[in-house]
Design an enzyme around this catalytic site. Structure first.
Site, PDB file in Angstrom:
ATOM      1  N   HIS A 159       0.793  -1.230   0.000  1.00  0.00           N
ATOM      2  CA  HIS A 159       0.000   0.000   0.000  1.00  0.00           C
ATOM      3  C   HIS A 159       0.831   1.288   0.000  1.00  0.00           C
ATOM      4  O   HIS A 159       0.555   2.227   0.758  1.00  0.00           O
ATOM      5  CB  HIS A 159      -0.952   0.014   1.209  1.00  0.00           C
ATOM      6  CG  HIS A 159      -2.060  -0.989   1.128  1.00  0.00           C
ATOM      7  ND1 HIS A 159      -2.523  -1.516  -0.059  1.00  0.00           N
ATOM      8  CD2 HIS A 159      -2.832  -1.571   2.097  1.00  0.00           C
ATOM      9  CE1 HIS A 159      -3.518  -2.362   0.186  1.00  0.00           C
ATOM     10  NE2 HIS A 159      -3.718  -2.421   1.482  1.00  0.00           N
ATOM     11  N   GLU A 212     -11.689  -3.545  -2.940  1.00  0.00           N
ATOM     12  CA  GLU A 212     -10.705  -2.577  -3.440  1.00  0.00           C
ATOM     13  C   GLU A 212     -10.500  -2.797  -4.933  1.00  0.00           C
ATOM     14  O   GLU A 212      -9.888  -3.783  -5.337  1.00  0.00           O
ATOM     15  CB  GLU A 212      -9.390  -2.768  -2.685  1.00  0.00           C
ATOM     16  CG  GLU A 212      -9.507  -2.613  -1.185  1.00  0.00           C
ATOM     17  CD  GLU A 212      -8.372  -3.308  -0.444  1.00  0.00           C
ATOM     18  OE1 GLU A 212      -7.198  -3.053  -0.753  1.00  0.00           O
ATOM     19  OE2 GLU A 212      -8.663  -4.118   0.449  1.00  0.00           O
ATOM     20  N   HIS A 262      -9.797   2.243   0.399  1.00  0.00           N
ATOM     21  CA  HIS A 262      -9.727   1.137   1.359  1.00  0.00           C
ATOM     22  C   HIS A 262     -10.832   1.233   2.423  1.00  0.00           C
ATOM     23  O   HIS A 262     -10.580   0.971   3.605  1.00  0.00           O
ATOM     24  CB  HIS A 262      -8.341   1.130   2.004  1.00  0.00           C
ATOM     25  CG  HIS A 262      -7.880  -0.208   2.482  1.00  0.00           C
ATOM     26  ND1 HIS A 262      -8.425  -0.831   3.576  1.00  0.00           N
ATOM     27  CD2 HIS A 262      -6.945  -1.053   1.999  1.00  0.00           C
ATOM     28  CE1 HIS A 262      -7.812  -1.990   3.765  1.00  0.00           C
ATOM     29  NE2 HIS A 262      -6.912  -2.152   2.811  1.00  0.00           N
TER      30      HIS A 262
END
Ligand code: BGC
Length: 389
Positions: A146, A353, A219
């Protein structure tokens, strides 16, 4: 104990703004400290939510004429709250989050955040572009997750008003060359808008001055029942295949049919039905689905979730090739208490996502995530909030 103290002091330090790298830390436009009405009757309200880098953190609430609202802050361009009606018309909060700003700084769960530069994992934090090998910070065992140690979720974004008929807000940031190891000055924007069909649209753009890689997502952890278990939710994912992963959650490179596996959500199944069979450490869904697309367009419905108890539904549509379905396996009851005193436990919420596949820069058979100077990256996802008929 030591880890707890470190996080505590780091939180204080960041909140105090002792942070030389706070790009986009511009003074928010004071004219936004009000409610603006858009031509479809929806509104955007701007209010302070905390302090970061000696500046107020702004919370923008988009509300449509049905009373549905989505609140997003300029820290992490992050969704803080979503109020959507159940089958009796009662509004409830369906996105996990905190009452106050401070816990967001220390949180490692990416609640509601904009994820970049690269959503999901890059193996060993390494990739090659041309003849150059780039090394990213390793923040997830042997891999980079991420966007690295301090990705887009841990940065303040600038805010721009949007010329739109529906309530909307745009966040922008200039991510400098070398930030978290990624090449190129990247100018990125994310625009949230909410229409009267209860559709939240999230649209991204990005440009670069050097070849780089990019994969952006949101997210948000959804719990359509408010605080009920998600295990009885019925999920449909329009995917004939998925990308199996190794023990460190890096794709093996295979594109495997879901047929006959716990990953077959094509006809709809409850999250709990085969969750244990999905395996993993910790156990649960945390996989990228290869979305089925039509012949003529990349835009397609990706997934639908029905919460039988509240009657709430969530439909996700996107132009992205993949969808990470994650059932909050790493939520372990520790960390700051959430809104309404909620302790976050495994399977308290799910994320959907929309994204390119994990570790794409290291797999030539996956759709490319390379962005070149002169090109503009664009992508969009719509989360539609409904009720079961
Ligand atoms: C990943 C999980 C990770 C989580 C962090 C998800 O997108 O797939 O493996 O633990 O993000 O919140």
């Amino acid at each position: 104990m030591l880890r707890g103290l470190t996080i505590f002091f780091l939180t204080l330090k960041l909140a105090a703004g002792a942070d030389p790298a706070t790009h986009g830390d511009a003074v928010p436009d004071k004219s936004w400290n009000q409610t603006r009405t858009f031509s479809d009757g929806g509104t955007v309200t701007d209010e302070p939510f905390g302090i970061y880098g000696h500046q107020p953190v702004r919370l923008y609430t988009l509300t449509n004429t049905n009373g549905v609202s989505v609140s997003i802050m300029d820290y992490g361009a992050e969704i803080v709250r979503i109020l959507a009606p159940d089958r009796n018309g009662k509004l409830g909060d369906i996105a996990l989050g905190y009452d106050h700003f401070l816990p967001y700084i220390a949180s490692s769960h990416y609640f509601g955040a904009t994820i970049g530069r690269y959503a999901n994992r890059i193996a060993k934090g390494r990739f090659t572009l041309g003849k150059t090998v780039y090394q990213l910070p390793l923040n997830d065992g042997p891999n980079s997750l991420h966007g690295g140690t301090r990705g887009f979720d841990k940065r303040r974004w600038e805010t721009e008003p949007v010329d739109s008929d529906t309530p909307a807000v745009r966040f922008t940031r200039m991510s400098p060359d070398g930030e978290e190891g990624y090449p190129g000055n990247l100018y990125v924007s994310v625009t949230y808008s909410l229409n009267n069909a209860n559709e939240l649209r999230i649209a991204y753009t990005a440009t670069t001055d050097q070849p780089t890689v990019i994969n952006l997502t949101n997210h948000t952890y959804f719990n359509l029942g408010g605080a009920d278990t998600i295990l009885d939710d019925v999920v449909t994912i329009h995917a004939d295949s998925y990308t199996p992963v190794d023990a460190t959650q890096i794709p093996t490179g295979e594109i495997k049919p879901v047929e006959g596996t716990p990953f077959d959500f094509r006809a709809g199944q409850t999250i709990g039905a085969r969750l244990k069979e999905a395996g993993g450490k910790p156990v649960g869904y945390d996989h990228n689905f290869v979305l089925s697309k039509g012949w003529f367009s990349n835009w397609a419905e990706a997934a639908e979730v029905i919460d039988p108890k509240s009657g709430r539904t969530l439909t996700v549509s996107t132009d992205q090739p993949g969808l990470q379905f994650y059932t909050g396996n790493f939520l372990d009851g520790t960390g700051p208490t959430g809104r309404g005193g909620q302790v976050f436990r495994q399977y308290d919420a799910f994320t959907l996502e929309t994204q390119h596949y994990p570790d794409s820069p290291n797999h030539d058979n996956f759709p490319s995530t390379v962005l070149l100077p002169g090109d503009t990256f664009t992508s969009a996802t719509v989360y539609a909030f409904g009720v079961e008929k």
